[in-house]
Design a protein around this motif. Structure first.
Motif, PDB file in Angstrom:
ATOM      1  N   UNK A 110       0.816  -1.210   0.000  1.00 20.89           N
ATOM      2  CA  UNK A 110       0.000   0.000   0.000  1.00 20.89           C
ATOM      3  C   UNK A 110       0.852   1.263   0.000  1.00 20.89           C
ATOM      4  N   UNK A 111       2.048   1.221   0.605  1.00 20.88           N
ATOM      5  CA  UNK A 111       2.820   2.455   0.742  1.00 20.88           C
ATOM      6  C   UNK A 111       3.943   2.592  -0.283  1.00 20.88           C
ATOM      7  N   UNK A 112       4.642   1.479  -0.581  1.00 22.26           N
ATOM      8  CA  UNK A 112       5.850   1.587  -1.402  1.00 22.26           C
ATOM      9  C   UNK A 112       5.594   2.185  -2.792  1.00 22.26           C
ATOM     10  N   UNK A 113       4.526   1.805  -3.519  1.00 18.31           N
ATOM     11  CA  UNK A 113       4.361   2.394  -4.856  1.00 18.31           C
ATOM     12  C   UNK A 113       4.267   3.914  -4.829  1.00 18.31           C
ATOM     13  N   UNK A 114       3.663   4.473  -3.760  1.00 21.34           N
ATOM     14  CA  UNK A 114       3.569   5.932  -3.685  1.00 21.34           C
ATOM     15  C   UNK A 114       4.934   6.549  -3.419  1.00 21.34           C
ATOM     16  N   UNK A 115       5.693   5.916  -2.515  1.00 19.40           N
ATOM     17  CA  UNK A 115       7.036   6.432  -2.243  1.00 19.40           C
ATOM     18  C   UNK A 115       7.897   6.341  -3.501  1.00 19.40           C
ATOM     19  N   UNK A 116       7.777   5.225  -4.238  1.00 15.60           N
ATOM     20  CA  UNK A 116       8.556   5.065  -5.464  1.00 15.60           C
ATOM     21  C   UNK A 116       8.164   6.125  -6.490  1.00 15.60           C
ATOM     22  N   UNK A 117       6.849   6.382  -6.622  1.00 14.13           N
ATOM     23  CA  UNK A 117       6.419   7.405  -7.581  1.00 14.13           C
ATOM     24  C   UNK A 117       6.996   8.760  -7.202  1.00 14.13           C
ATOM     25  N   UNK A 118       6.911   9.099  -5.905  1.00 18.25           N
ATOM     26  CA  UNK A 118       7.455  10.388  -5.462  1.00 18.25           C
ATOM     27  C   UNK A 118       8.946  10.457  -5.760  1.00 18.25           C
ATOM     28  N   UNK A 119       9.655   9.346  -5.500  1.00 18.38           N
ATOM     29  CA  UNK A 119      11.100   9.331  -5.733  1.00 18.38           C
ATOM     30  C   UNK A 119      11.412   9.501  -7.219  1.00 18.38           C
ATOM     31  N   UNK A 120      10.634   8.837  -8.086  1.00 15.47           N
ATOM     32  CA  UNK A 120      10.872   8.976  -9.532  1.00 15.47           C
ATOM     33  C   UNK A 120      10.666  10.420  -9.970  1.00 15.47           C
ATOM     34  N   UNK A 121       9.604  11.054  -9.438  1.00 17.55           N
ATOM     35  CA  UNK A 121       9.332  12.453  -9.821  1.00 17.55           C
ATOM     36  C   UNK A 121      10.493  13.347  -9.421  1.00 17.55           C
ATOM     37  N   UNK A 122      11.104  13.054  -8.250  1.00 15.94           N
ATOM     38  CA  UNK A 122      12.224  13.885  -7.792  1.00 15.94           C
ATOM     39  C   UNK A 122      13.456  13.656  -8.657  1.00 15.94           C
ATOM     40  N   UNK A 123      13.805  12.392  -8.887  1.00 11.21           N
ATOM     41  CA  UNK A 123      15.085  12.126  -9.554  1.00 11.21           C
ATOM     42  C   UNK A 123      15.025  12.383 -11.057  1.00 11.21           C
ATOM     43  N   UNK A 124      13.812  12.407 -11.632  1.00 12.11           N
ATOM     44  CA  UNK A 124      13.742  12.579 -13.086  1.00 12.11           C
ATOM     45  C   UNK A 124      13.586  14.024 -13.518  1.00 12.11           C
ATOM     46  N   UNK A 125      13.351  14.904 -12.563  1.00 13.22           N
ATOM     47  CA  UNK A 125      13.073  16.269 -13.012  1.00 13.22           C
ATOM     48  C   UNK A 125      14.332  17.000 -13.471  1.00 13.22           C
TER      49      UNK A 125
END
Lengths: 221, 249
Positions: free
Chosen positions: A206-221
């Motif tokens: 329930x939690x990891x996919x959201x954390x992963x999405x947030x992390x991707x948004x940070x590292x890809x910008x």
């Protein structure tokens, strides 16, 4: 949901086309497990005592080393950026990728584990507990690992750093998984550990996919 | 409303730099005073323990640093969340300046625990549940610091390490209870800790004074680190130029 199934099918197809990459984690698992008898002794009592820890730690390391494949190649050819920019919910895309990763590593490791366990003098009647713990534990490893990969995917040399970030977070799963196998050999009831592994799985699902999405948004910008 | 305005102003890098700069001397003086009082009461006034003799006195350093190690992690994760949600630059600065301080407290707690453990338990290191979760806490700190150092761009580094800190804070209780459970399973009766509910006031007073002193010490070092971090981050703005010119006439 279409985003999930599309990504899942795509990643499975890609994995099947790169057979060698599919086999590498499994070969690693076999080699590491077979190093222990060579380094310790061939005495079956010693081996049995260490078997739960050896199998679990080897499976954990094999999963960790294969984690980069979740995002690395997509990052390099730019398709990851397109996926993040698409208007499908990013956590579904992430979930699809992580599920595909688990099917091509964790699931296969689990299926192979009985054969390796037998080689460590593991009692055959306890194999089901070993398979159950790995079946419940390895998806959690993939889910937590995806956060680490998402955080380090933009870095050129992310390998060691990934281990440093992820291994402390893997400790609870290792404790519950290995101790369940250990106690089942002694003939004790292990329902508690299996429930806890299942709880950790649901929590990370329930939690990891959201954390992963947030992390991707940070590292890809 | 006035409080809100104060925080709003405080969150601007320039005002933070100024206010923090004027707060540091006062905080540092109070810290030093409390440290001296706490150490004097702890090392000279408090009576020796009837079982552990003099060596229990390391507790006056050990216990506050162990408390601080968890507290600083909470501050780090909390400010990282604030920074990510409301996009406040200063919150990220506070979070990332806290990481090395928290890691130092954790390290200090481990070292003092080890020094105490040698005469008391007869071993430098025991795989006791509390020791082990403190060690894992140190690993979590090191992970945040390593990730922060790995990125070239400060903004990305702050946000990525902030996400890791938040993931870590969810895991801290899970790790703590899993380690406790693992330990009770494998080792049977562990080394008894002094779970004394009634600690004598002559020992409690220095402990509490030392805790407050450690808290203030954290505040001082945090403000100092954060100030220079802000200065570095804002090096292109005019007020930094003005400030640096003042320094070197």
């Amino acid at each position: 949901m279409t985003a999930f199934t599309t990504i899942f099918r795509r990643d499975i197809k890609l994995a099947l086309r790169h057979r060698s990459e599919l086999i590498n984690p499994l070969a690693f698992f076999v080699i590491v497990v077979s190093l222990f008898p060579l380094g310790l002794s061939a005495d079956s009592r010693t081996l049995l005592q260490l078997a739960p820890a050896v199998l679990w730690i080897s499976a954990l390391l094999a999963t960790m080393l294969s984690l980069e494949s979740i995002f690395r190649s997509d990052y390099e050819d730019g398709s990851l950026e397109q996926l993040v920019l698409s208007d499908h919910p990013l956590f579904l895309i992430v979930l699809g990728k992580v599920t595909a990763h688990w099917c091509t590593t964790g699931l296969l490791l689990t299926l192979m584990s009985p054969a390796l366990a037998i080689s460590l003098a593991f009692p055959p009647q306890n194999l089901d507990i070993l398979v159950w713990t790995l079946l419940l534990g390895t998806p959690t490893l993939s889910l937590i690992g995806s956060i680490g990969v998402a955080l380090t995917v933009g870095l050129r040399r992310g390998g060691i750093l990934l281990a440093l970030l992820i291994l402390p977070l893997y400790i609870p799963i290792l404790i519950f998984g290995a101790s369940a196998v250990d106690m089942s050999i002694d003939g004790l009831d292990v329902a508690g550990q299996l429930y806890l592994l299942a709880a950790l799985f649901v929590l990370s699902l329930t939690l990891a996919p959201f954390a992963t999405s947030a992390a991707l948004r940070v590292t890809l910008e | 409303m006035r409080l809100f305005r104060f925080f709003h102003r405080f969150a601007s890098p320039r005002e933070f730099f100024r206010i923090a700069g004027s707060m540091i001397p006062w905080l540092a003086a109070t810290t030093l005073l409390l440290l001296l009082i706490g150490l004097y009461l702890g090392l000279f006034v408090a009576p020796p323990d009837y079982q552990q003799g003099e060596s229990y006195r390391i507790m006056f350093i050990h216990v506050p640093s162990a408390w601080m190690s968890l507290f600083v992690y909470m501050v780090m994760a909390g400010t990282a969340a604030i920074g990510l949600i409301w996009r406040i630059k200063l919150a990220h600065v506070i979070a990332m300046s806290s990481a090395p301080i928290g890691a130092s407290f954790t390290f200090l707690a481990l070292v003092t625990g080890s020094l105490w453990g040698k005469p008391m338990w007869g071993a430098w290191w025991v795989w006791d549940a509390r020791l082990t979760s403190e060690l894992i806490l140190l690993f979590l700190y090191l992970g945040v610091m390593a990730l922060y150092a790995a990125f070239e761009e400060r903004r990305t580094a702050q946000r990525a390490a902030g996400i890791l800190a938040i993931v870590g804070v969810i895991n801290v209780p899970i790790i703590h209870y899993s380690v406790m459970w693992w330990n009770t399973l494998h080792q049977g009766p562990t080394v008894t800790k002094f779970d004394a509910p009634s600690i004598h006031p002559s020992m409690l007073a220095p402990l509490l004074i030392m805790s407050v002193a450690f808290m203030l010490f954290y505040a001082v070092v945090l403000l100092m680190r954060a100030r220079w971090e802000v200065l570095d981050q804002e090096q292109r703005s005019n007020w930094v130029d003005d400030y640096l010119e003042q320094l070197s006439p």
